[in-house]
Design an enzyme around this catalytic site. Structure first.
Site, PDB file in Angstrom:
ATOM      1  N   ASN A  70       0.831  -1.193   0.000  1.00  0.00           N
ATOM      2  CA  ASN A  70       0.000   0.000   0.000  1.00  0.00           C
ATOM      3  C   ASN A  70       0.864   1.241   0.000  1.00  0.00           C
ATOM      4  OD1 ASN A  70      -0.333   1.920   2.524  1.00  0.00           O
ATOM      5  ND2 ASN A  70       0.130  -0.101   3.355  1.00  0.00           N
ATOM      6  N   CYS A 132       6.259   5.763   8.540  1.00  0.00           N
ATOM      7  CA  CYS A 132       5.443   5.596   7.349  1.00  0.00           C
ATOM      8  C   CYS A 132       6.306   5.735   6.102  1.00  0.00           C
ATOM      9  CB  CYS A 132       4.319   6.635   7.300  1.00  0.00           C
ATOM     10  SG  CYS A 132       3.355   6.476   5.789  1.00  0.00           S
ATOM     11  N   ILE A 218       5.742  -4.185  13.735  1.00  0.00           N
ATOM     12  CA  ILE A 218       6.439  -3.349  12.775  1.00  0.00           C
ATOM     13  C   ILE A 218       5.463  -2.604  11.855  1.00  0.00           C
ATOM     14  CG2 ILE A 218       8.511  -4.800  12.664  1.00  0.00           C
ATOM     15  CD1 ILE A 218       7.415  -6.141  10.151  1.00  0.00           C
ATOM     16  N   ASN A 219       5.940  -1.452  11.352  1.00  0.00           N
ATOM     17  CA  ASN A 219       5.239  -0.822  10.260  1.00  0.00           C
ATOM     18  C   ASN A 219       5.549  -1.636   8.993  1.00  0.00           C
ATOM     19  OD1 ASN A 219       3.901   1.099   8.594  1.00  0.00           O
ATOM     20  ND2 ASN A 219       4.426   2.719  10.038  1.00  0.00           N
ATOM     21  N   GLY A 292      -3.869  -6.017  11.645  1.00  0.00           N
ATOM     22  CA  GLY A 292      -3.866  -5.034  10.570  1.00  0.00           C
ATOM     23  C   GLY A 292      -4.581  -5.514   9.321  1.00  0.00           C
ATOM     24  N   THR A 293      -3.797  -5.947   8.357  1.00  0.00           N
ATOM     25  CA  THR A 293      -4.337  -6.383   7.067  1.00  0.00           C
ATOM     26  C   THR A 293      -5.462  -7.411   7.225  1.00  0.00           C
ATOM     27  OG1 THR A 293      -2.191  -5.932   6.059  1.00  0.00           O
ATOM     28  CG2 THR A 293      -3.649  -7.395   4.844  1.00  0.00           C
TER      29      THR A 293
HETATM   30  C1  FMN Z   1      -3.702   0.049   3.884  1.00  0.00           C
HETATM   31  C2  FMN Z   1      -2.776   0.256   5.048  1.00  0.00           C
HETATM   32  C3  FMN Z   1      -2.674   1.520   5.621  1.00  0.00           C
HETATM   33  C4  FMN Z   1      -1.810   1.740   6.687  1.00  0.00           C
HETATM   34  N1  FMN Z   1      -1.756   2.985   7.240  1.00  0.00           N
HETATM   35  C5  FMN Z   1      -0.968   3.201   8.319  1.00  0.00           C
HETATM   36  C6  FMN Z   1      -0.965   4.453   8.985  1.00  0.00           C
HETATM   37  O1  FMN Z   1      -1.683   5.384   8.621  1.00  0.00           O
HETATM   38  N2  FMN Z   1      -0.144   4.604  10.059  1.00  0.00           N
HETATM   39  C7  FMN Z   1       0.646   3.593  10.535  1.00  0.00           C
HETATM   40  O2  FMN Z   1       1.361   3.780  11.518  1.00  0.00           O
HETATM   41  N3  FMN Z   1       0.649   2.395   9.932  1.00  0.00           N
HETATM   42  C8  FMN Z   1      -0.134   2.165   8.842  1.00  0.00           C
HETATM   43  N4  FMN Z   1      -0.145   0.925   8.259  1.00  0.00           N
HETATM   44  C9  FMN Z   1       0.714  -0.143   8.787  1.00  0.00           C
HETATM   45  C10 FMN Z   1      -0.038  -1.017   9.782  1.00  0.00           C
HETATM   46  O3  FMN Z   1      -0.478  -0.271  10.889  1.00  0.00           O
HETATM   47  C11 FMN Z   1       0.826  -2.192  10.266  1.00  0.00           C
HETATM   48  O4  FMN Z   1       1.950  -1.687  10.966  1.00  0.00           O
HETATM   49  C12 FMN Z   1       1.333  -3.064   9.145  1.00  0.00           C
HETATM   50  O5  FMN Z   1       0.356  -3.187   8.136  1.00  0.00           O
HETATM   51  C13 FMN Z   1       1.725  -4.464   9.600  1.00  0.00           C
HETATM   52  O6  FMN Z   1       0.640  -5.188  10.128  1.00  0.00           O
HETATM   53  P1  FMN Z   1      -0.260  -6.221   9.277  1.00  0.00           P
HETATM   54  O7  FMN Z   1       0.682  -7.094   8.508  1.00  0.00           O
HETATM   55  O8  FMN Z   1      -1.081  -6.949  10.275  1.00  0.00           O
HETATM   56  O9  FMN Z   1      -1.078  -5.389   8.361  1.00  0.00           O
HETATM   57  C14 FMN Z   1      -1.016   0.681   7.180  1.00  0.00           C
HETATM   58  C15 FMN Z   1      -1.127  -0.584   6.610  1.00  0.00           C
HETATM   59  C16 FMN Z   1      -1.992  -0.814   5.564  1.00  0.00           C
HETATM   60  C17 FMN Z   1      -2.094  -2.194   4.988  1.00  0.00           C
END
Ligand code: FMN
Ligand code: FAD
Lengths: 330, 265
Positions: A70, A132, A218-219, A292-293
Site C-alpha cells: 500500500n 510511514c 512493525i510498520n 492489521g491487514t
Molecule cells: C492500507 C494500510 C494503511 C496503513 N496505514 C498506516 C498508517 O496510517 N499509520 C501507521 O502507523 N501504519 C499504517 N499501516 C501499517 C499497519 O499499521 C501495520 O503496521 C502493518 O500493516 C503491519 O501489520 P499487518 O501485517 O497486520 O497489516 C497501514 C497498513 C496498511 C495495509
C-alpha cells in the site's frame, strides 16, 4: 479458572491485549456492523497530521503473495477534522482510543499536534508514526541528499519522493523527536518503528531512552511490484509498504530482538491473521498485539483472535496473559 | 452491511470465460440496491488473500446472482467453487445508482454497458422496469459477438437493446460510445434523459464526455483495486472535483461530472 487478560501500556490499562493497527481500521465506525467494537483492547486510529492530506495518486494498493502493498500516503482529514468528525464517534465506543500522529513539517509539527491532543481526555494515548514509508519525511531531509541515478519516473507527473529516509531509520533522529514530544505531553506515548533498518533494537532503545512508554512494531516493509504486461509499477508511487502474513516472520524476529534489548512494553504486529499467529507475538515478547491487514480479509478477525487467545490460555491452564509474554523456550 | 456465509446454489459457466454465480444470502438480498456490490472471499486460505468485489447482478427473494469474467487468479479460483459450498460474503456495499432522478423522464433511462458492465445494469433495468415501469434503452458494447451477454435478459424486461461490437460481428461496428453519440445526434428531445453506465475506464470517460456535450446527466460505476471494501483503508480512491473519494464507499457509482479525468492515461 479466571484468566486475566489485562495488560498495561504506559499509564494505560487495557481490558485485553488485542488492538488494531493504524490505517487498517479507519476510525472504527467503518467496522461497527461487523463486530462488537467495545470488546477490543484498544483502537488505534488512522494516522493523522496537523493539516488534512489528500494522499497519494492511485492505484494505491495491490495484492502480493500472502500480502499486499500500500501507498496510501496518509490521506486523513487533519487534526481539526479528526477532532470534529471522528473523535466523537470513537469516544462513544468506550475503549481506549490511541491516536496515531505523523508530521509533514518536522519536529515542531509533531509537538504541536500532540499538544493539541492533550486537551482531550478521551485520547488515551498517542502513537508516534515515525515509520510511514509513504510520505516525504522533512525531518530527515538532511540525512540523505539525492544522488546517483535519476529515476525515469521523476519525469512523470507522479509523486516520487526525493527523500524516503524515515525518522525511525536513525537512532539520533528518533531520540530527538521522542524527547521533544515527551516534553509536550503526559499522555502515554507509543513509538511506532520501521522494519526497514539494519538493527531495529537500536532504534527501540533510542525511543526508550528518550522517554517513550512503549514501542509498536512493525510498520510496513518497503516493497515493489511490477505489472509485466504494462511494464508499470502496480502501485503508482512505485515503492510501497508490504503487509500481511508475508511479513510475519520478519515481524516476530524483530519483536524478539527488541524484547531482549529494552524494558518497555512492545505492541507486536505484522501479519497476524489468526490465534496462532497472535500467540507467536506474545511468546516473542509482545505485551499486546495489533491486527492489521487481517481486518480487510475478515472484519471480525480481532474478535476471533481474542476468543482464540482465551481458549488457548484456558487449555494450557495459564491464568494470566502476562505469563505468556516472552515465553519463548530456547 | 452484513458478513455472511452464503451457500452456493449454482456456479455455472455461461460463456467461454463468463460465470453466473447464485448464492443464498437472504440478509444481503433484502437490502441490495442496483449498483451496489459484494466483497467475496473466494477461497478458505491465503490464496488469494484479499476479497474480490463483484456487482449485484440480480436479486430474488433470498438469492443474489453475480455475473463475472475469469480474468486472473481470484476469479479462476471462484470459478472452481461448487454448489453446496459456502462463500464468505460482505455486502451490500457502496452507493448504487440514483434512480430517483429519472422519475420524470420522458426519454427512457439510457443504460450503457461495456463488457462485464452489463452485470450491475441488468439489476438496474430490472428494478426500473418493476418498481417504476420504465423500459430502459440499453446500449451494449463487446469485443465480438461471442462475448455479448445478457441481451436476451434485457429484452425480457421490455428493454430496447442496441449492440456494438469492435469487430462488427454483431450490430454497430465500433465502440458503444460512438453508437451512443450517433443515437443522441439523431434524437430530438433529449431533455430529462439520464445515462447509467458501467464498463471499462476509457468507455466511462467517453460516456462522461458525451454526457457533457449533450447535457445529459450520467452516472457511472467505477472500479479500482480494493483492500477492505468498507471505506477503511483509503485504497480505492478516484480524483473528483472535491478531492479523492473512495470508490467502495462514496462510489462505486458517481455522477460523471464529478470525476477528474485529466491524469488518466
Ligand atoms: C492500507 C494500510 C494503511 C496503513 N496505514 C498506516 C498508517 O496510517 N499509520 C501507521 O502507523 N501504519 C499504517 N499501516 C501499517 C499497519 O499499521 C501495520 O503496521 C502493518 O500493516 C503491519 O501489520 P499487518 O501485517 O497486520 O497489516 C497501514 C497498513 C496498511 C495495509
Ligand atoms: C465495485 C466493483 C464491482 C465489480 N463487479 C464486477 C462484476 O460484476 N463482474 C466482474 O466480472 N467483475 C467485476 N469487477 C471486477 C472484479 O473485481 C475483478 O475482475 C476481480 O477482482 C479480478 O480478480 P482476479 O484475482 O481474478 O484478477 P487479478 O488481476 O489476478 O487480480 C489481482 C488484484 O487486482 C484486483 N483487480 C483486478 N482487476 C480489477 C478490477 N477490474 N476492479 C477491481 N479490482 C481488480 C483484484 O481484486 C486483486 O486484488 C468489479 C470491480 C469492482 C471494484
Amino acid at each position: 479458572m479466571i484468566t486475566n487478560l489485562t495488560v498495561n501500556i504506559g499509564k494505560l490499562k487495557l481490558e485485553n491485549p488485542v488492538m488494531v493497527c493504524s490505517g487498517t481500521f479507519g476510525y472504527a465506525g467503518e467496522f461497527k456492523d461487523f463486530l462488537p467494537l467495545k470488546k477490543l483492547g484498544a483502537i488505534v486510529t488512522k494516522t493523522i497530521t496537523l493539516n488534512p492530506r489528500q494522499g497519494n495518486f492511485p492505484p494505491r494498493t495491490c495484492e502480493t503473495p500472502a500480502g499486499m502493498l500500500n501507498s496510501i500516503g496518509l490521506e486523513n482529514p487533519g487534526l481539526a477534522g479528526f477532532l470534529n468528525e471522528k473523535l466523537p464517534i470513537l469516544k462513544k465506543i468506550g475503549v481506549p482510543v490511541i491516536v496515531s500522529v505523523a508530521s509533514e513539517g518536522g519536529i515542531a509539527e509533531f509537538v504541536k499536534a500532540v499538544s493539541e491532543l492533550n486537551d482531550f481526555k478521551e485520547v488515551a494515548a498517542i502513537e508516534l508514526n515515525i515509520s510511514c514509508p509513504n510520505i516525504e519525511s522533512p525531518v530527515t531531509s538532511h540525512l540523505s541528499p539525492v544522488t546517483g541515478r535519476q529515476s525515469p519516473v521523476a519525469c512523470r507527473r507522479l509523486p516520487v519522493f526525493k527523500n524516503r529516509r524515515l525518522i525511525s531509520q536513525d537512532p539520533q533522529a528518533t531520540y530527538q523527536l521522542v524527547k521533544q514530544v515527551r516534553k509536550a505531553t503526559k499522555k502515554t506515548l507509543i513509538t511506532k518503528l520501521s522494519p526497514n533498518v539494519t538493527d531495529i533494537s537500536e532504534i527501540a532503545l533510542a525511543a526508550e531512552n528518550a522517554g517513550s512508554d512503549a514501542v509498536s512494531l512493525i510498520n510496513t516493509l518497503m516493497g515493489m511490484s511490477i505489472d509485466t504486461k504494462t511494464m508499470k509499477p502496480k502501485v503508482a508511487a512505485v515503492i510501497a509498504g508490504l503487509s500481511g502474513p508475508a511479513i510475519r516472520p520478519v515481524a516476530v524476529r524483530m519483536v524478539w530482538e527488541v524484547y531482549q534489548k529494552i524494558k518497555l512494553p512492545i505492541i507486536g504486529m505484522g501479519g497476524i491473521i489468526d490465534t496462532s499467529s497472535a500467540l507467536e507475538f506474545f511468546l516473542a515478547g509482545s505485551t499486546a498485539i495489533g491486527v492489521g491487514t487481517a481486518n480487510f480479509i475478515d472484519p471480525a478477525a480481532t474478535i476471533s483472535i481474542l476468543q482464540g487467545i482465551k481458549s488457548y490460555l484456558r487449555k494450557n491452564r495459564i491464568n494470566n496473559i502476562a505469563k505468556l509474554i516472552g515465553g519463548l523456550k530456547v | 452491511m452484513f458478513q455472511v456465509k452464503a451457500k452456493i446454489i449454482q456456479n455455472k459457466q455461461v460463456k467461454k470465460n463468463f460465470f453466473h454465480l447464485l448464492v443464498d444470502a437472504p440478509e444481503i438480498a433484502g437490502k441490495a440496491l442496483p449498483g451496489q456490490f459484494l466483497n467475496i472471499k473466494v477461497s478458505d486460505n491465503l490464496e488469494p488473500l484479499l476479497r474480490r468485489p463483484l456487482g449485484v447482478h440480480r436479486v430474488s427473494k433470498n438469492n443474489i446472482a453475480m455475473l463475472y469474467e475469469v480474468v486472473g487468479n481470484g476469479t479462476q479460483i471462484l470459478s472452481q467453487r461448487k454448489a453446496g459450498e459456502y462463500l464468505d460474503i460482505i455486502g451490500p456495499l457502496g452507493n448504487g445508482f440514483d434512480y430517483q432522478s429519472p422519475v420524470t423522464c420522458h426519454l427512457s433511462p439510457v443504460l450503457v454497458a461495456g463488457g462485464m458492465g452489463v452485470a450491475p445494469l441488468l439489476f438496474l433495468a430490472d428494478f426500473l422496469a418493476h418498481s417504476k415501469s420504465f423500459k430502459s434503452l440499453v446500449f451494449i458494447g463487446a469485443k465480438t459477438k461471442s462475448q455479448l451477454t445478457c441481451v436476451q435478459e434485457f429484452r425480457e424486461l421490455g428493454c430496447k437493446v442496441k449492440i456494438a461490437t469492435d469487430d462488427g460481428s454483431m450490430g454497430f461496428k465500433g465502440r458503444v460510445s460512438d453508437l451512443l453519440t450517433h443515437f443522441l445526434q439523431a434524437t430530438g428531445d433529449r431533455r430529462q434523459a439520464t445515462i447509467f453506465s458501467c464498463g471499462p475506464r476509457p468507455m466511462l470517460k467517453a460516456v462522461s464526455e458525451i454526457s457533457r456535450k449533450f447535457k445529459i446527466p450520467a452516472q457511472i460505476s467505477l472500479e479500482e483495486h480494493m483492500s477492505c471494501g468498507i471505506g477503511a483503508c483509503m485504497g480505492c480512491v478516484v480524483q473528483t472535483t472535491s478531492g479523492y473519494k473512495r470508490i467502495c464507499k462514496e462510489g462505486p457509482v458517481f455522477h460523471a461530472d464529478e470525476i477528474v479525468w485529466e491524469r488518466e492515461k
